[in-house]
Design a protein around this motif. Structure first.
Motif, PDB file in Angstrom:
ATOM      1  N   SER A   7       0.817  -1.214   0.000  1.00 42.35           N
ATOM      2  CA  SER A   7       0.000   0.000   0.000  1.00 42.35           C
ATOM      3  C   SER A   7       0.851   1.263   0.000  1.00 42.35           C
ATOM      4  O   SER A   7       0.344   2.342  -0.269  1.00 42.35           O
ATOM      5  N   CYS A   8       2.114   1.087   0.302  1.00 43.99           N
ATOM      6  CA  CYS A   8       2.952   2.282   0.460  1.00 43.99           C
ATOM      7  C   CYS A   8       3.155   2.989  -0.879  1.00 43.99           C
ATOM      8  O   CYS A   8       3.717   2.410  -1.803  1.00 43.99           O
ATOM      9  N   PRO A   9       2.702   4.230  -1.020  1.00 46.54           N
ATOM     10  CA  PRO A   9       2.862   4.935  -2.292  1.00 46.54           C
ATOM     11  C   PRO A   9       4.315   5.318  -2.561  1.00 46.54           C
ATOM     12  O   PRO A   9       4.683   5.548  -3.709  1.00 46.54           O
ATOM     13  N   PHE A  32       5.084   9.776   5.198  1.00 49.30           N
ATOM     14  CA  PHE A  32       4.256   9.810   6.409  1.00 49.30           C
ATOM     15  C   PHE A  32       2.780   9.986   6.084  1.00 49.30           C
ATOM     16  O   PHE A  32       2.090  10.788   6.687  1.00 49.30           O
ATOM     17  N   CYS A  33       2.339   9.196   5.095  1.00 48.05           N
ATOM     18  CA  CYS A  33       0.945   9.297   4.692  1.00 48.05           C
ATOM     19  C   CYS A  33       0.046   8.455   5.584  1.00 48.05           C
ATOM     20  O   CYS A  33      -1.137   8.711   5.701  1.00 48.05           O
ATOM     21  N   GLY A  34       0.631   7.464   6.203  1.00 45.02           N
ATOM     22  CA  GLY A  34      -0.158   6.640   7.117  1.00 45.02           C
ATOM     23  C   GLY A  34      -0.912   5.514   6.444  1.00 45.02           C
ATOM     24  O   GLY A  34      -1.733   4.843   7.075  1.00 45.02           O
ATOM     25  N   LEU A  35      -0.672   5.277   5.160  1.00 44.30           N
ATOM     26  CA  LEU A  35      -1.421   4.214   4.473  1.00 44.30           C
ATOM     27  C   LEU A  35      -1.014   2.834   4.977  1.00 44.30           C
ATOM     28  O   LEU A  35      -1.832   1.917   5.013  1.00 44.30           O
ATOM     29  N   CYS A  36       0.255   2.690   5.392  1.00 38.38           N
ATOM     30  CA  CYS A  36       0.690   1.406   5.930  1.00 38.38           C
ATOM     31  C   CYS A  36      -0.096   1.070   7.185  1.00 38.38           C
ATOM     32  O   CYS A  36      -0.549  -0.049   7.375  1.00 38.38           O
ATOM     33  N   GLU A  37      -0.308   2.086   7.984  1.00 34.32           N
ATOM     34  CA  GLU A  37      -1.077   1.918   9.215  1.00 34.32           C
ATOM     35  C   GLU A  37      -2.496   1.466   8.905  1.00 34.32           C
ATOM     36  O   GLU A  37      -3.052   0.577   9.558  1.00 34.32           O
TER      37      GLU A  37
END
Ligand code: SF4
Ligand code: SF4
Lengths: 185, 346
Positions: free
Chosen positions: A94-96, A133-138
Protein backbone atom coordinates in the motif's frame (compact mmCIF):
# COMPACT_ATOMS: atom_id res chain seq x y z
CA UNK A 1 9.45 58.98 -14.91
CA UNK A 2 5.88 58.13 -14.10
CA UNK A 3 3.39 58.32 -16.97
CA UNK A 4 1.43 61.51 -16.58
CA UNK A 5 -1.65 60.55 -18.54
CA UNK A 6 -4.30 58.35 -16.90
CA UNK A 7 -4.27 54.89 -18.44
CA UNK A 8 -7.20 54.50 -20.85
CA UNK A 9 -9.67 51.76 -20.20
CA UNK A 10 -9.45 49.02 -22.79
CA UNK A 11 -12.40 47.74 -24.75
CA UNK A 12 -12.36 44.44 -22.89
CA UNK A 13 -15.46 43.76 -20.82
CA UNK A 14 -14.64 43.00 -17.23
CA UNK A 15 -16.36 39.98 -15.71
CA UNK A 16 -16.54 41.25 -12.16
CA UNK A 17 -16.84 44.79 -10.90
CA UNK A 18 -13.84 44.38 -8.65
CA UNK A 19 -11.52 46.03 -11.11
CA UNK A 20 -10.37 49.43 -9.96
CA UNK A 21 -9.11 52.00 -12.39
CA UNK A 22 -6.13 53.68 -10.83
CA UNK A 23 -5.36 57.10 -12.09
CA UNK A 24 -1.75 58.08 -12.09
CA UNK A 25 -1.64 61.79 -11.71
CA UNK A 26 1.58 63.68 -11.26
CA UNK A 27 2.16 64.22 -7.54
CA UNK A 28 1.09 67.53 -6.14
CA UNK A 29 3.29 69.65 -3.88
CA UNK A 30 2.04 68.09 -0.66
CA UNK A 31 2.61 64.58 -1.99
CA UNK A 32 6.04 65.49 -3.23
CA UNK A 33 6.92 66.50 0.32
CA UNK A 34 6.37 62.82 1.20
CA UNK A 35 5.32 63.86 4.69
CA UNK A 36 1.73 62.55 4.77
CA UNK A 37 2.83 59.25 3.32
CA UNK A 38 5.69 59.03 5.82
CA UNK A 39 3.34 59.74 8.71
CA UNK A 40 1.01 57.01 7.49
CA UNK A 41 3.87 54.55 7.21
CA UNK A 42 5.11 55.41 10.68
CA UNK A 43 1.63 54.73 11.99
CA UNK A 44 1.62 51.29 10.48
CA UNK A 45 5.01 50.31 11.86
CA UNK A 46 4.29 51.59 15.36
CA UNK A 47 1.11 49.56 15.46
CA UNK A 48 3.16 46.48 14.70
CA UNK A 49 5.62 47.49 17.41
CA UNK A 50 2.99 46.80 20.06
CA UNK A 51 1.49 43.72 18.47
CA UNK A 52 1.76 40.33 20.06
CA UNK A 53 4.70 38.42 18.62
CA UNK A 54 3.63 35.08 17.24
CA UNK A 55 7.11 33.53 17.39
CA UNK A 56 7.49 30.28 19.31
CA UNK A 57 10.89 30.34 21.02
CA UNK A 58 11.62 26.82 20.00
CA UNK A 59 13.97 25.04 22.35
CA UNK A 60 12.25 26.55 25.39
CA UNK A 61 8.73 26.46 24.03
CA UNK A 62 7.22 23.87 21.75
CA UNK A 63 4.03 23.95 19.83
CA UNK A 64 1.49 21.28 20.75
CA UNK A 65 1.23 18.50 18.23
CA UNK A 66 -2.03 17.76 16.50
CA UNK A 67 -3.90 14.74 17.84
CA UNK A 68 -3.48 12.85 14.58
CA UNK A 69 0.15 13.79 14.08
CA UNK A 70 1.97 11.09 12.10
CA UNK A 71 5.53 10.60 13.26
CA UNK A 72 7.98 7.74 13.23
CA UNK A 73 6.53 4.27 12.79
CA UNK A 74 6.53 1.75 15.55
CA UNK A 75 5.93 -1.95 15.20
CA UNK A 76 3.58 -2.96 17.98
CA UNK A 77 3.55 -5.87 20.37
CA UNK A 78 0.48 -7.54 21.78
CA UNK A 79 -0.53 -7.80 25.46
CA UNK A 80 1.98 -10.61 26.01
CA UNK A 81 4.83 -8.68 24.41
CA UNK A 82 4.86 -10.66 21.16
CA UNK A 83 5.45 -8.91 17.83
CA UNK A 84 2.16 -8.52 16.01
CA UNK A 85 3.51 -8.26 12.46
CA UNK A 86 3.00 -11.33 10.32
CA UNK A 87 4.97 -10.16 7.33
CA UNK A 88 1.98 -10.21 5.04
CA UNK A 89 3.45 -7.33 3.02
CA UNK A 90 0.23 -5.38 2.77
CA UNK A 91 1.88 -2.31 4.18
CA UNK A 92 4.66 -2.49 1.64
CA UNK A 93 2.09 -2.94 -1.10
CA UNK A 94 0.00 0.00 0.00
CA UNK A 95 2.95 2.28 0.46
CA UNK A 96 2.86 4.93 -2.29
CA UNK A 97 6.50 5.77 -1.72
CA UNK A 98 7.71 2.19 -1.72
CA UNK A 99 9.54 2.80 1.49
CA UNK A 100 8.97 -0.55 3.17
CA UNK A 101 10.82 -3.81 2.59
CA UNK A 102 10.74 -6.98 4.65
CA UNK A 103 11.87 -10.58 4.72
CA UNK A 104 9.45 -13.15 6.08
CA UNK A 105 10.49 -16.10 8.20
CA UNK A 106 8.71 -19.02 9.81
CA UNK A 107 8.31 -19.15 13.56
CA UNK A 108 10.30 -22.00 15.08
CA UNK A 109 9.27 -24.09 18.04
CA UNK A 110 9.95 -22.26 21.29
CA UNK A 111 9.59 -18.82 19.71
CA UNK A 112 5.89 -18.53 20.54
CA UNK A 113 6.69 -15.97 23.19
CA UNK A 114 8.37 -13.74 20.58
CA UNK A 115 6.02 -13.74 17.62
CA UNK A 116 2.27 -13.86 17.69
CA UNK A 117 1.71 -15.41 14.26
CA UNK A 118 3.39 -18.42 12.66
CA UNK A 119 5.03 -16.21 10.10
CA UNK A 120 6.95 -13.14 11.13
CA UNK A 121 9.21 -10.48 9.66
CA UNK A 122 12.83 -11.32 10.29
CA UNK A 123 13.89 -8.12 8.56
CA UNK A 124 11.63 -5.13 8.41
CA UNK A 125 13.01 -1.88 7.05
CA UNK A 126 11.51 1.51 6.32
CA UNK A 127 13.46 4.07 4.38
CA UNK A 128 12.64 7.29 6.18
CA UNK A 129 13.93 9.39 3.29
CA UNK A 130 11.36 7.83 0.99
CA UNK A 131 8.49 7.75 3.46
CA UNK A 132 6.02 10.60 3.13
CA UNK A 133 4.26 9.81 6.41
CA UNK A 134 0.95 9.30 4.69
CA UNK A 135 -0.16 6.64 7.12
CA UNK A 136 -1.42 4.21 4.47
CA UNK A 137 0.69 1.41 5.93
CA UNK A 138 -1.08 1.92 9.21
CA UNK A 139 -4.44 1.71 7.49
CA UNK A 140 -3.52 -1.34 5.44
CA UNK A 141 -2.25 -3.48 8.28
CA UNK A 142 -4.71 -6.27 9.16
CA UNK A 143 -2.89 -7.10 12.40
CA UNK A 144 -2.76 -3.59 13.89
CA UNK A 145 0.96 -4.01 13.93
CA UNK A 146 2.20 -0.68 12.65
CA UNK A 147 1.36 2.80 13.88
CA UNK A 148 2.88 6.18 13.09
CA UNK A 149 2.71 7.33 16.68
CA UNK A 150 6.38 8.17 17.27
CA UNK A 151 8.21 11.48 17.43
CA UNK A 152 9.78 13.31 14.51
CA UNK A 153 12.33 11.38 12.54
CA UNK A 154 15.55 13.14 13.39
CA UNK A 155 18.26 14.35 11.04
CA UNK A 156 21.34 12.26 10.31
CA UNK A 157 24.52 12.48 8.29
CA UNK A 158 24.41 9.46 5.99
CA UNK A 159 21.68 8.19 3.74
CA UNK A 160 22.13 4.66 4.94
CA UNK A 161 21.33 5.73 8.48
CA UNK A 162 17.85 6.70 7.42
CA UNK A 163 16.92 3.09 6.70
CA UNK A 164 15.37 2.11 9.99
CA UNK A 165 15.43 -1.58 10.83
CA UNK A 166 13.60 -3.54 13.45
CA UNK A 167 16.02 -2.33 16.11
CA UNK A 168 14.56 1.14 15.79
CA UNK A 169 11.02 0.31 14.80
CA UNK A 170 9.84 -2.42 17.14
CA UNK A 171 8.42 -1.19 20.42
CA UNK A 172 10.58 -2.00 23.40
CA UNK A 173 9.20 -4.82 25.51
CA UNK A 174 7.64 -3.65 28.66
CA UNK A 175 6.55 -5.25 31.85
CA UNK A 176 2.77 -5.20 31.82
CA UNK A 177 2.51 -5.77 35.56
CA UNK A 178 4.62 -2.69 36.18
CA UNK A 179 2.38 -0.64 33.92
CA UNK A 180 -0.69 -1.76 35.86
CA UNK A 181 1.06 -0.88 39.10
CA UNK A 182 1.94 2.57 37.77
CA UNK A 183 -1.64 3.15 36.71
CA UNK A 184 -3.13 2.16 40.02
CA UNK A 185 -0.63 3.87 42.27
CA UNK B 1 43.25 75.73 40.10
CA UNK B 2 44.44 75.01 36.58
CA UNK B 3 45.18 71.41 37.43
CA UNK B 4 41.70 70.90 38.85
CA UNK B 5 40.23 72.43 35.72
CA UNK B 6 42.16 70.11 33.44
CA UNK B 7 41.29 67.11 35.60
CA UNK B 8 37.62 68.07 35.58
CA UNK B 9 37.55 68.39 31.81
CA UNK B 10 39.50 65.17 31.40
CA UNK B 11 37.00 63.26 33.51
CA UNK B 12 34.18 64.82 31.54
CA UNK B 13 35.80 63.87 28.24
CA UNK B 14 36.25 60.29 29.37
CA UNK B 15 32.66 60.10 30.54
CA UNK B 16 31.26 61.60 27.34
CA UNK B 17 33.45 59.33 25.26
CA UNK B 18 32.46 56.21 27.17
CA UNK B 19 28.81 57.11 27.18
CA UNK B 20 28.71 57.76 23.47
CA UNK B 21 30.55 54.51 22.77
CA UNK B 22 28.26 52.49 25.02
CA UNK B 23 25.19 54.11 23.55
CA UNK B 24 26.46 53.45 20.03
CA UNK B 25 27.13 49.84 21.02
CA UNK B 26 23.69 49.30 22.44
CA UNK B 27 22.10 51.18 19.57
CA UNK B 28 23.09 48.26 17.39
CA UNK B 29 21.13 45.97 19.66
CA UNK B 30 18.24 48.41 19.96
CA UNK B 31 18.13 48.71 16.21
CA UNK B 32 17.73 44.99 15.74
CA UNK B 33 15.27 44.69 18.58
CA UNK B 34 13.15 47.52 17.23
CA UNK B 35 13.35 46.08 13.75
CA UNK B 36 12.20 42.81 15.22
CA UNK B 37 9.25 44.26 17.07
CA UNK B 38 8.16 46.25 14.05
CA UNK B 39 8.22 43.09 11.97
CA UNK B 40 6.40 41.04 14.61
CA UNK B 41 9.44 39.09 15.74
CA UNK B 42 11.75 39.11 18.75
CA UNK B 43 15.10 40.21 17.41
CA UNK B 44 18.30 38.83 18.93
CA UNK B 45 17.48 37.16 22.23
CA UNK B 46 20.08 34.43 22.68
CA UNK B 47 23.24 36.11 23.98
CA UNK B 48 22.65 37.06 27.59
CA UNK B 49 19.28 37.98 29.05
CA UNK B 50 17.06 39.13 26.19
CA UNK B 51 20.12 39.49 23.95
CA UNK B 52 21.85 42.03 26.20
CA UNK B 53 25.31 40.62 25.50
CA UNK B 54 24.81 40.67 21.74
CA UNK B 55 26.80 43.89 21.10
CA UNK B 56 29.76 42.51 23.07
CA UNK B 57 29.68 39.31 21.06
CA UNK B 58 29.51 41.30 17.84
CA UNK B 59 32.46 43.40 18.91
CA UNK B 60 34.45 40.30 19.81
CA UNK B 61 33.60 38.74 16.51
CA UNK B 62 34.75 41.82 14.64
CA UNK B 63 38.14 41.60 16.34
CA UNK B 64 38.62 37.95 15.47
CA UNK B 65 37.68 38.30 11.82
CA UNK B 66 40.40 38.21 9.23
CA UNK B 67 41.76 41.60 8.38
CA UNK B 68 41.98 42.04 4.63
CA UNK B 69 43.59 44.94 2.83
CA UNK B 70 43.06 44.44 -0.90
CA UNK B 71 46.21 44.25 -3.02
CA UNK B 72 45.25 47.21 -5.20
CA UNK B 73 44.24 49.41 -2.29
CA UNK B 74 46.14 52.49 -1.20
CA UNK B 75 47.28 51.21 2.17
CA UNK B 76 47.71 54.37 4.26
CA UNK B 77 44.50 55.91 3.00
CA UNK B 78 42.69 52.62 3.38
CA UNK B 79 43.56 52.67 7.06
CA UNK B 80 42.98 56.39 7.40
CA UNK B 81 39.37 56.11 6.15
CA UNK B 82 37.70 54.39 9.10
CA UNK B 83 40.02 56.18 11.54
CA UNK B 84 38.86 59.54 10.29
CA UNK B 85 35.25 58.41 10.31
CA UNK B 86 35.33 57.40 13.95
CA UNK B 87 37.39 60.40 15.08
CA UNK B 88 35.06 62.92 13.48
CA UNK B 89 32.09 61.08 14.88
CA UNK B 90 33.53 61.26 18.39
CA UNK B 91 34.75 64.85 18.50
CA UNK B 92 31.49 66.46 17.52
CA UNK B 93 30.04 65.72 20.94
CA UNK B 94 32.55 68.11 22.55
CA UNK B 95 30.41 71.23 22.38
CA UNK B 96 27.12 69.71 23.40
CA UNK B 97 26.00 70.95 26.80
CA UNK B 98 24.92 67.83 28.66
CA UNK B 99 23.56 69.65 31.67
CA UNK B 100 23.75 72.76 33.81
CA UNK B 101 26.34 73.15 36.54
CA UNK B 102 27.03 70.70 39.30
CA UNK B 103 28.45 72.03 42.55
CA UNK B 104 31.08 69.63 43.85
CA UNK B 105 32.60 70.94 47.06
CA UNK B 106 33.08 74.60 46.27
CA UNK B 107 33.67 74.07 42.58
CA UNK B 108 31.16 74.70 39.88
CA UNK B 109 31.44 71.97 37.27
CA UNK B 110 29.97 72.83 33.89
CA UNK B 111 28.69 69.73 32.16
CA UNK B 112 30.04 70.65 28.79
CA UNK B 113 33.48 69.77 27.50
CA UNK B 114 34.15 72.96 25.56
CA UNK B 115 31.91 76.00 25.74
CA UNK B 116 33.16 77.74 22.62
CA UNK B 117 31.23 80.70 21.33
CA UNK B 118 30.97 79.27 17.81
CA UNK B 119 29.67 75.87 18.90
CA UNK B 120 27.17 75.55 16.09
CA UNK B 121 29.81 76.38 13.52
CA UNK B 122 32.19 73.87 15.08
CA UNK B 123 29.63 71.11 14.79
CA UNK B 124 28.99 72.12 11.25
CA UNK B 125 32.64 71.89 10.41
CA UNK B 126 33.08 68.52 12.06
CA UNK B 127 30.02 67.10 10.36
CA UNK B 128 31.34 68.30 7.03
CA UNK B 129 34.62 66.58 7.86
CA UNK B 130 32.80 63.33 8.52
CA UNK B 131 32.30 62.66 4.86
CA UNK B 132 36.06 62.52 4.34
CA UNK B 133 36.28 59.24 6.19
CA UNK B 134 33.80 57.73 3.78
CA UNK B 135 35.33 59.43 0.75
CA UNK B 136 38.89 58.37 1.52
CA UNK B 137 37.87 54.85 2.44
CA UNK B 138 35.82 54.44 -0.69
CA UNK B 139 38.51 55.83 -2.93
CA UNK B 140 41.37 53.91 -1.35
CA UNK B 141 39.57 50.59 -1.74
CA UNK B 142 40.28 50.60 -5.47
CA UNK B 143 36.87 49.14 -6.15
CA UNK B 144 34.28 50.65 -8.39
CA UNK B 145 31.42 49.97 -6.01
CA UNK B 146 33.28 51.62 -3.16
CA UNK B 147 34.11 54.59 -5.34
CA UNK B 148 30.50 54.97 -6.41
CA UNK B 149 29.42 54.81 -2.80
CA UNK B 150 31.99 57.41 -1.86
CA UNK B 151 30.93 59.74 -4.64
CA UNK B 152 27.34 59.40 -3.61
CA UNK B 153 28.26 60.09 -0.01
CA UNK B 154 30.12 63.23 -1.01
CA UNK B 155 27.43 64.68 -3.22
CA UNK B 156 24.68 63.79 -0.79
CA UNK B 157 26.57 65.30 2.07
CA UNK B 158 27.24 68.54 0.22
CA UNK B 159 23.65 68.85 -0.96
CA UNK B 160 22.15 68.33 2.45
CA UNK B 161 24.66 70.42 4.31
CA UNK B 162 23.29 73.44 2.45
CA UNK B 163 19.76 72.67 3.58
CA UNK B 164 20.99 72.04 7.09
CA UNK B 165 22.95 75.27 7.21
CA UNK B 166 20.03 77.30 5.91
CA UNK B 167 17.66 75.78 8.43
CA UNK B 168 20.16 76.61 11.17
CA UNK B 169 20.43 80.21 10.00
CA UNK B 170 16.74 80.68 10.70
CA UNK B 171 17.32 79.20 14.14
CA UNK B 172 20.27 81.48 14.79
CA UNK B 173 18.15 84.48 13.81
CA UNK B 174 15.90 83.56 16.69
CA UNK B 175 18.59 82.71 19.21
CA UNK B 176 21.03 85.50 18.28
CA UNK B 177 24.00 83.38 19.34
CA UNK B 178 26.23 80.61 18.05
CA UNK B 179 27.15 79.23 21.43
CA UNK B 180 25.51 75.91 22.18
CA UNK B 181 25.30 76.50 25.91
CA UNK B 182 23.52 79.82 25.43
CA UNK B 183 21.12 78.37 22.89
CA UNK B 184 20.14 75.67 25.34
CA UNK B 185 20.01 78.05 28.32
CA UNK B 186 17.57 80.27 26.42
CA UNK B 187 15.09 77.42 26.12
CA UNK B 188 14.46 76.93 29.84
CA UNK B 189 11.11 75.52 30.82
CA UNK B 190 8.82 74.19 28.16
CA UNK B 191 7.27 77.07 26.21
CA UNK B 192 10.67 78.47 25.24
CA UNK B 193 11.76 75.44 23.26
CA UNK B 194 12.86 76.38 19.79
CA UNK B 195 10.62 73.79 18.19
CA UNK B 196 7.63 76.08 18.85
CA UNK B 197 9.17 78.93 16.88
CA UNK B 198 11.01 76.89 14.25
CA UNK B 199 8.90 73.84 13.36
CA UNK B 200 9.71 74.00 9.66
CA UNK B 201 13.35 74.58 10.41
CA UNK B 202 13.36 71.54 12.66
CA UNK B 203 11.80 69.38 9.97
CA UNK B 204 14.42 70.45 7.47
CA UNK B 205 17.21 70.02 9.99
CA UNK B 206 16.02 66.54 10.88
CA UNK B 207 15.75 65.45 7.27
CA UNK B 208 19.23 66.74 6.61
CA UNK B 209 20.52 65.03 9.74
CA UNK B 210 19.18 61.74 8.42
CA UNK B 211 21.02 62.35 5.18
CA UNK B 212 24.23 63.36 6.93
CA UNK B 213 24.20 60.20 9.02
CA UNK B 214 23.65 58.09 5.89
CA UNK B 215 20.63 56.56 7.52
CA UNK B 216 17.72 55.03 5.67
CA UNK B 217 15.96 56.48 3.67
CA UNK B 218 19.14 58.27 2.60
CA UNK B 219 21.66 55.44 2.91
CA UNK B 220 22.63 55.54 -0.74
CA UNK B 221 26.38 55.46 -0.04
CA UNK B 222 26.08 51.90 1.21
CA UNK B 223 23.02 50.86 -0.77
CA UNK B 224 23.36 47.07 -0.69
CA UNK B 225 20.99 46.42 -3.53
CA UNK B 226 23.07 48.36 -6.02
CA UNK B 227 26.57 48.73 -4.64
CA UNK B 228 27.30 45.47 -2.78
CA UNK B 229 28.33 47.24 0.43
CA UNK B 230 28.86 50.74 -0.88
CA UNK B 231 31.90 52.56 0.40
CA UNK B 232 32.83 49.78 2.82
CA UNK B 233 32.62 46.90 0.34
CA UNK B 234 36.31 46.09 0.75
CA UNK B 235 36.45 46.57 4.48
CA UNK B 236 36.55 43.72 6.91
CA UNK B 237 37.15 43.02 10.56
CA UNK B 238 37.29 45.94 12.99
CA UNK B 239 37.77 48.49 10.22
CA UNK B 240 34.28 47.69 9.06
CA UNK B 241 33.27 47.74 12.70
CA UNK B 242 34.60 51.27 13.04
CA UNK B 243 32.56 52.45 10.07
CA UNK B 244 29.44 50.90 11.52
CA UNK B 245 30.26 52.32 14.90
CA UNK B 246 30.83 55.81 13.57
CA UNK B 247 27.41 55.64 11.95
CA UNK B 248 25.82 54.90 15.30
CA UNK B 249 27.84 57.55 17.11
CA UNK B 250 26.80 60.04 14.45
CA UNK B 251 23.23 59.07 15.07
CA UNK B 252 23.67 59.63 18.79
CA UNK B 253 25.33 63.00 18.29
CA UNK B 254 22.73 64.22 15.82
CA UNK B 255 20.00 63.12 18.20
CA UNK B 256 21.73 65.10 20.93
CA UNK B 257 21.99 68.07 18.58
CA UNK B 258 18.34 67.99 17.67
CA UNK B 259 17.39 67.69 21.30
CA UNK B 260 19.71 70.55 22.26
CA UNK B 261 18.89 72.93 19.43
CA UNK B 262 15.15 72.44 19.14
CA UNK B 263 13.86 70.50 22.12
CA UNK B 264 15.39 72.41 24.97
CA UNK B 265 18.37 70.18 25.69
CA UNK B 266 18.54 69.56 29.42
CA UNK B 267 15.49 71.75 30.10
CA UNK B 268 12.33 70.00 31.14
CA UNK B 269 8.83 71.28 31.94
CA UNK B 270 8.27 72.83 35.40
CA UNK B 271 11.99 72.67 36.19
CA UNK B 272 11.81 75.88 38.21
CA UNK B 273 8.59 75.06 40.04
CA UNK B 274 9.83 71.94 41.78
CA UNK B 275 11.84 73.80 44.38
CA UNK B 276 14.82 71.51 44.10
CA UNK B 277 18.43 72.44 44.64
CA UNK B 278 20.61 73.26 41.66
CA UNK B 279 22.39 69.90 41.75
CA UNK B 280 19.14 67.97 41.58
CA UNK B 281 17.83 70.08 38.74
CA UNK B 282 21.08 69.44 36.87
CA UNK B 283 20.87 65.69 37.39
CA UNK B 284 17.22 65.57 36.37
CA UNK B 285 18.10 67.79 33.42
CA UNK B 286 20.77 65.38 32.25
CA UNK B 287 18.25 62.55 32.52
CA UNK B 288 15.69 64.56 30.59
CA UNK B 289 18.27 65.31 27.94
CA UNK B 290 19.11 61.65 27.54
CA UNK B 291 15.44 60.77 27.43
CA UNK B 292 15.05 63.16 24.52
CA UNK B 293 18.14 61.73 22.84
CA UNK B 294 16.82 58.19 23.17
CA UNK B 295 13.54 59.38 21.78
CA UNK B 296 15.30 60.69 18.71
CA UNK B 297 17.40 57.55 18.33
CA UNK B 298 14.20 55.57 18.45
CA UNK B 299 12.76 57.86 15.83
CA UNK B 300 15.81 57.29 13.62
CA UNK B 301 15.25 53.55 13.84
CA UNK B 302 11.51 53.85 13.48
CA UNK B 303 12.04 55.72 10.22
CA UNK B 304 14.59 53.16 9.10
CA UNK B 305 12.18 50.29 9.41
CA UNK B 306 9.33 52.19 7.79
CA UNK B 307 10.66 53.88 4.71
CA UNK B 308 12.26 52.40 1.63
CA UNK B 309 15.42 53.94 0.28
CA UNK B 310 15.08 56.96 -1.97
CA UNK B 311 16.21 56.76 -5.54
CA UNK B 312 19.20 58.92 -6.29
CA UNK B 313 17.32 61.46 -8.40
CA UNK B 314 14.61 61.63 -5.75
CA UNK B 315 17.26 62.31 -3.16
CA UNK B 316 18.71 65.15 -5.18
CA UNK B 317 15.28 66.54 -6.03
CA UNK B 318 14.29 66.50 -2.41
CA UNK B 319 17.49 68.16 -1.31
CA UNK B 320 17.80 70.86 -3.95
CA UNK B 321 14.26 71.50 -5.10
CA UNK B 322 12.35 71.04 -1.86
CA UNK B 323 14.48 71.49 1.23
CA UNK B 324 16.66 74.38 0.12
CA UNK B 325 13.80 76.57 -1.18
CA UNK B 326 11.80 75.66 1.91
CA UNK B 327 14.70 76.59 4.15
CA UNK B 328 15.12 79.94 2.38
CA UNK B 329 11.40 80.61 2.68
CA UNK B 330 11.73 79.75 6.35
CA UNK B 331 14.50 82.29 6.77
CA UNK B 332 12.41 84.99 5.12
CA UNK B 333 9.41 84.06 7.23
CA UNK B 334 11.46 84.13 10.40
CA UNK B 335 12.87 87.51 9.45
CA UNK B 336 9.43 88.96 8.79
CA UNK B 337 8.02 87.60 12.02
CA UNK B 338 10.97 88.88 14.03
CA UNK B 339 10.60 92.29 12.43
CA UNK B 340 6.88 92.47 13.17
CA UNK B 341 7.49 91.36 16.71
CA UNK B 342 10.23 93.91 17.24
CA UNK B 343 8.31 96.83 15.78
CA UNK B 344 4.85 96.22 17.20
CA UNK B 345 5.19 94.05 20.29
CA UNK B 346 8.54 95.04 21.68
S1 SF4 C 1 3.58 6.23 6.03
FE1 SF4 C 1 3.05 6.06 3.87
S2 SF4 C 1 4.96 6.42 2.85
FE2 SF4 C 1 5.51 5.98 4.95
S3 SF4 C 1 5.90 3.80 5.00
FE3 SF4 C 1 3.76 4.09 5.52
S4 SF4 C 1 2.66 3.90 3.60
FE4 SF4 C 1 4.82 4.23 3.09
S1 SF4 D 1 3.08 -4.36 9.48
FE1 SF4 D 1 1.01 -5.14 9.18
S2 SF4 D 1 0.70 -4.93 7.01
FE2 SF4 D 1 2.85 -4.71 7.31
S3 SF4 D 1 3.65 -6.74 7.04
FE3 SF4 D 1 3.28 -6.53 9.19
S4 SF4 D 1 1.26 -7.30 9.49
FE4 SF4 D 1 1.45 -6.99 7.32
Amino acid sequence: MLPNKPIKETAMQSLSNRKKIIEQKPMNFWERMYLPAIAKGLGITIRHFFKKIPTVKYPEETRPYSKNFRGQHSLKRDEQGRERCTACGLCALSCPAEAITMTAAERKKGEEMLYREEKYASVYEINMLRCIFCGLCEEACPKEAIYLDGPHVTADYLRKDFIYGKDKLVEPTFDITKLIQDKTS
Amino acid sequence: MEGAFILEKLILVVIVFTVSLVIAMYSTLAERKIAGFMQDRHGPNRAGFGGLLQPLCDGGKFFFKEEIIPAGAHRPLFILGPTLAIITACISSAVIPWGQTLTVGNREVVLQVADINVGVLYIFGVVALGVYGIMIGGWASNNKFSLLGAIRAASQSISYEIGMGLSLIALLMVTQTLSMSEIVAQQSGFVNWNIWVQPIGFLIFMTCAFAECNRVPFDLPECETELVGGYHTEYSSMKLGLYMFSEYINMFVSSALMAALYFGGYNFPFMHDLGLSQNWITILGVLAFFLKIFGFIFFFMWIRWTLPRFRYDQLMNLGWKMLIPLAIANIVLTGVITLIKDTYFA
